[in-house]
Design a protein around this motif. Sequence first.
Motif, PDB file in Angstrom:
ATOM      1  N   LEU A 103       0.817  -1.219   0.000  1.00 56.97           N
ATOM      2  CA  LEU A 103       0.000   0.000   0.000  1.00 56.97           C
ATOM      3  C   LEU A 103       0.850   1.268   0.000  1.00 56.97           C
ATOM      4  CD1 LEU A 103      -2.780  -1.019   2.565  1.00 56.97           C
ATOM      5  CD2 LEU A 103      -2.724  -1.372   0.092  1.00 56.97           C
ATOM      6  N   ASN A 104       2.105   1.139  -0.393  1.00 59.14           N
ATOM      7  CA  ASN A 104       2.972   2.312  -0.471  1.00 59.14           C
ATOM      8  C   ASN A 104       2.318   3.363  -1.378  1.00 59.14           C
ATOM      9  OD1 ASN A 104       4.996   4.182  -0.679  1.00 59.14           O
ATOM     10  ND2 ASN A 104       6.623   2.677  -1.035  1.00 59.14           N
ATOM     11  N   ILE A 105       2.050   4.522  -0.841  1.00 54.84           N
ATOM     12  CA  ILE A 105       1.224   5.519  -1.532  1.00 54.84           C
ATOM     13  C   ILE A 105       1.863   5.961  -2.843  1.00 54.84           C
ATOM     14  CG2 ILE A 105       0.148   7.800  -1.307  1.00 54.84           C
ATOM     15  CD1 ILE A 105       0.173   7.262   1.763  1.00 54.84           C
ATOM     16  N   ARG A 106       3.155   6.143  -2.855  1.00 56.57           N
ATOM     17  CA  ARG A 106       3.821   6.620  -4.075  1.00 56.57           C
ATOM     18  C   ARG A 106       3.735   5.620  -5.224  1.00 56.57           C
ATOM     19  NH1 ARG A 106       9.405   9.856  -2.628  1.00 56.57           N
ATOM     20  NH2 ARG A 106       8.477  11.497  -1.339  1.00 56.57           N
ATOM     21  N   ARG A 107       3.488   4.377  -4.894  1.00 50.72           N
ATOM     22  CA  ARG A 107       3.326   3.373  -5.946  1.00 50.72           C
ATOM     23  C   ARG A 107       2.083   3.678  -6.787  1.00 50.72           C
ATOM     24  NH1 ARG A 107       4.825  -2.364  -6.525  1.00 50.72           N
ATOM     25  NH2 ARG A 107       6.221  -2.017  -4.764  1.00 50.72           N
ATOM     26  N   TYR A 108       1.106   4.337  -6.168  1.00 53.21           N
ATOM     27  CA  TYR A 108      -0.167   4.598  -6.851  1.00 53.21           C
ATOM     28  C   TYR A 108      -0.373   6.071  -7.186  1.00 53.21           C
ATOM     29  CZ  TYR A 108      -0.754  -0.034  -4.901  1.00 53.21           C
ATOM     30  OH  TYR A 108      -0.558  -1.355  -4.561  1.00 53.21           O
ATOM     31  N   VAL A 109       0.182   6.963  -6.360  1.00 51.97           N
ATOM     32  CA  VAL A 109       0.068   8.406  -6.614  1.00 51.97           C
ATOM     33  C   VAL A 109       1.437   9.018  -6.367  1.00 51.97           C
ATOM     34  CG1 VAL A 109      -1.160  10.543  -6.117  1.00 51.97           C
ATOM     35  CG2 VAL A 109      -2.296   8.351  -5.722  1.00 51.97           C
ATOM     36  N   ASP A 110       2.157   9.282  -7.432  1.00 46.15           N
ATOM     37  CA  ASP A 110       3.503   9.845  -7.306  1.00 46.15           C
ATOM     38  C   ASP A 110       3.423  11.349  -7.560  1.00 46.15           C
ATOM     39  OD1 ASP A 110       6.158  10.346  -7.115  1.00 46.15           O
ATOM     40  OD2 ASP A 110       6.786   8.965  -8.702  1.00 46.15           O
ATOM     41  N   THR A 111       3.849  12.122  -6.574  1.00 46.87           N
ATOM     42  CA  THR A 111       3.798  13.580  -6.717  1.00 46.87           C
ATOM     43  C   THR A 111       5.055  14.157  -7.351  1.00 46.87           C
ATOM     44  OG1 THR A 111       4.704  13.896  -4.487  1.00 46.87           O
ATOM     45  CG2 THR A 111       2.303  13.803  -4.697  1.00 46.87           C
ATOM     46  N   ALA A 112       6.029  13.301  -7.666  1.00 48.55           N
ATOM     47  CA  ALA A 112       7.246  13.809  -8.305  1.00 48.55           C
ATOM     48  C   ALA A 112       6.900  14.366  -9.686  1.00 48.55           C
ATOM     49  CB  ALA A 112       8.283  12.699  -8.438  1.00 48.55           C
ATOM     50  N   PRO A 113       7.488  15.514 -10.060  1.00 43.42           N
ATOM     51  CA  PRO A 113       7.185  16.090 -11.377  1.00 43.42           C
ATOM     52  C   PRO A 113       7.648  15.146 -12.481  1.00 43.42           C
ATOM     53  CG  PRO A 113       9.069  17.212 -10.360  1.00 43.42           C
ATOM     54  CD  PRO A 113       8.487  16.317  -9.312  1.00 43.42           C
ATOM     55  N   PRO A 114       6.921  15.105 -13.591  1.00 51.42           N
ATOM     56  CA  PRO A 114       7.326  14.217 -14.693  1.00 51.42           C
ATOM     57  C   PRO A 114       8.669  14.653 -15.261  1.00 51.42           C
ATOM     58  CG  PRO A 114       5.623  15.754 -15.409  1.00 51.42           C
ATOM     59  CD  PRO A 114       5.755  15.926 -13.926  1.00 51.42           C
ATOM     60  N   PRO A 115       9.407  13.752 -15.840  1.00 46.15           N
ATOM     61  CA  PRO A 115      10.700  14.135 -16.440  1.00 46.15           C
ATOM     62  C   PRO A 115      10.493  15.161 -17.547  1.00 46.15           C
ATOM     63  CG  PRO A 115      10.045  11.936 -17.144  1.00 46.15           C
ATOM     64  CD  PRO A 115       9.104  12.329 -16.050  1.00 46.15           C
ATOM     65  N   GLU A 116      11.428  16.081 -17.628  1.00 43.48           N
ATOM     66  CA  GLU A 116      11.313  17.116 -18.652  1.00 43.48           C
ATOM     67  C   GLU A 116      11.456  16.487 -20.034  1.00 43.48           C
ATOM     68  OE1 GLU A 116      13.918  20.362 -18.131  1.00 43.48           O
ATOM     69  OE2 GLU A 116      13.202  20.880 -16.125  1.00 43.48           O
ATOM     70  N   PRO A 117      10.573  16.886 -20.958  1.00 39.55           N
ATOM     71  CA  PRO A 117      10.671  16.332 -22.326  1.00 39.55           C
ATOM     72  C   PRO A 117      11.949  16.809 -23.009  1.00 39.55           C
ATOM     73  CG  PRO A 117       9.060  18.124 -22.230  1.00 39.55           C
ATOM     74  CD  PRO A 117       9.460  17.836 -20.810  1.00 39.55           C
ATOM     75  N   GLN A 118      12.462  15.977 -23.875  1.00 40.04           N
ATOM     76  CA  GLN A 118      13.682  16.302 -24.610  1.00 40.04           C
ATOM     77  C   GLN A 118      13.356  16.416 -26.098  1.00 40.04           C
ATOM     78  OE1 GLN A 118      16.510  16.874 -22.876  1.00 40.04           O
ATOM     79  NE2 GLN A 118      15.366  16.378 -20.992  1.00 40.04           N
TER      80      GLN A 118
END
Length: 831
Positions: free
Chosen positions: A472-487
Amino acid sequence: MAKLTLAQLERHLLSAADILRGTMDVTEYRDHLFALLFLKWVNDEFEAAREQIAQDAASGPKPSGERVEDLLEQEAEYRSRGVLFVPGPARWSRIAFGTHHIADKVLRPAFHALEDRHRELTGLSDHPDFTRIGGTGTGDSRARRTDQRLRQLIQHFDRIRLRTADFEFPDLPGVAFEHLIRHFAETSGSRGGEFYTPREVVRLMVELLRPRPGMRIYDPCVGSGGVLVHVKEYVKEYGGNTTDLFLAGEDVNSSSRFTAMINLLLHGVQDFELLTGDALGRPAHLPQTDRDRFDGVLSKPPFSVDYVLEDFLAAGAERAAYGVTKGSGRADLMFLQHMLATAKQEGDGGTVIAVMPHGVLFRGGSEQEIRTNLLNADVIEAVIGLASNLFPSTGIPACLLVLRPPGKKPPARAGRVLFINAEREYRAERARNTLLPEHIEKITATFHRYQQVPGFSRIVGRDELRANGDNLNIRRYVDTAPPPEPQHVRAYLGGGMPRAEIDAKRDLLDACGVRVTDLFAERNPVDPGYLDFLPKPERPDADRLAELVRPREEELWAALRQWWETEAVHRLEAEAGQRRAAPMSVRSALITSFTDRLGRVGLLDGFALAGALAGWWHDGKYEFLTLSQHGFAGVLDGWVQQIEAQLRPEQQPGAGRTRSRTAAERRQAYAHKVVAAIASSFLDELREADSRKGELDARWSELNAGTEEHEEDTPPDGDPAVVAALSRVKRDRMRVSRAIRHLETGFLDGLFATRAELSDQPGAERRVVLDVLHEDLVRKLDVHVARRRRELIEAYRRWEDEYAVSLRDIRAERAEAARSLEVLLGRLGYR
């Protein structure tokens, strides 16, 4: 007479703490202050009721004096008024005149008498031990020190009267008591914080539960009683009847139970049962039938402690229906199972809300087995991750688990779990992080709507959980880290702004009312994948971007003004002086209309708007209570009294003298929001005088530069012109200093005169209070507006930094620099 304000009472209680500070640790002397505060409050309320009983008797058929005296000693007369009867040994008139052996012969008999008379006060006399106030040592010297400090403390409490009629709002002593608990918890670190769950976390738990009148609520680790108090407050705030609430709790620490008892009594809780018990080994509350179970079980158990399995099972094997944990420091899920076993299993069932460490969500072994069994039984409704460093006792992040007994989840939520990742929802403060009302509003609104919000919440089905091993690790389902910057390699090489990145920020641009052509130019011929940056002279900087968003901001402020006049003013006027007991109903109505009206503008989303109004209401909640009790005049009087209390000399506890306020304290008083509203000319004159004083101080330092050190009253030797200039500056500084002193000396009299004038002007008090409250809301909303503006500026800056200069541009600039260097070398003859 002037009403006692929260700020005044808080300062009085902290001054009482100063009498004991140094003789013992804060975790010891807090109980002494709590006990005397309760004793003074219960006596003052008793005396007020006694006077009222006598008046009622006098207005009826003329009874004999002997009959009146009998009436005044009948406990039922006080019970009917919601007041505790105070027996003779506990009356303040006896306590205030104690001189010798006060701990053993005055205070101890007083608490025993109260405990013997009232069942709900069982255990009151167990804490505290007043003989410890004398410090270390034995014999007569310690006894004399004890008596001396107790006399000072009792005399200090004797200076205030704690009657409901004297308060700016009814729950004043309870609110001040909670603030005192928080102060002690934060100043004594983990030792003081182990029994204290921050008020904002408790409020979050209670708003997730939404308690109603008639409910039975239980906290197995009651601590300072904050959960139970907030349940009562919540029901009262929404206009519910609190007399049929039953609040139960227990704690293994008898001192914590004592604190909780005082907390509940000061908040006017009537039906409660607090016991000393160990929820893991020997629980004091172990219901045998569903009738005895609880509609809500809320708690923050101590994290990762040990427990004895045999003791746990001996108190009821059904409490381990989902399994048992093994290993040291693994009691968390056993606490959770105890809570689930005490929640109602029939009818609508009960709700369990527990604060837990994150480890229970993902640790393997026996804890994983328990998680699987809980998920198979479909009792987990939500997992809510909180920010780190919210609790005084630990800096680790925690989570909230919301559970219901099997089959009691709403049908739409069956077989699913809502994950909310609120790890970014906090405000960093010096001692620890804190949840703001806007954060609580966002979390609770998402939970009650069972809503999926990108980057914040997600609903996960049982199959996905099973596929992840019931982790039930929350980040496994809702990750608040910003998406990687597009290249975008093509943009890096050949230049241009990728349309895909603009489309990703389309919601932001639309919200701010900014067109793509305000920022970029179409390529010629048109390129479906790319735009061009505007030429450098036309490229928007931060000021230009602020100008672009300003029309949308002005639209928002216009909507606020319209909403304020048509909705807020109407509701606040309806509340003034009505003594209603449902302020949160007004808050709910205001949030709904506020988010609806201002949401149409599009600049801010519903969470930001609801958060702004929730924060405004929270900051002014005691003012709104005062408004309901005493009208606009009462709010204005309270503000003036706060300023007066900040400026008047402060009584030094135990010293028999007063202390004048420092310059910093005086300036803090002048910064009160009502001063700008009714004494702006004073602030203007003071600001001008301060500015002039600063100029003269700078000139004095400049003239003295390079001269030898000397007394200010003695001019330095040297250039006569410098000496003359110094003399002039000195005279001017003294003149300005006198002017500042004169301004400050006359400030209070001027403030009182202005206040009196406002009372003579029809509608003036209403206008001032509404103007101040409106400015408060403007400031609160402006924080969100500025954040939105900053978001636009930062997005454009990132685009500019990443794509405005391409590899082709760099090569062209390098080639041009090489050609310029060749030309220069040729002119110098270097070929």
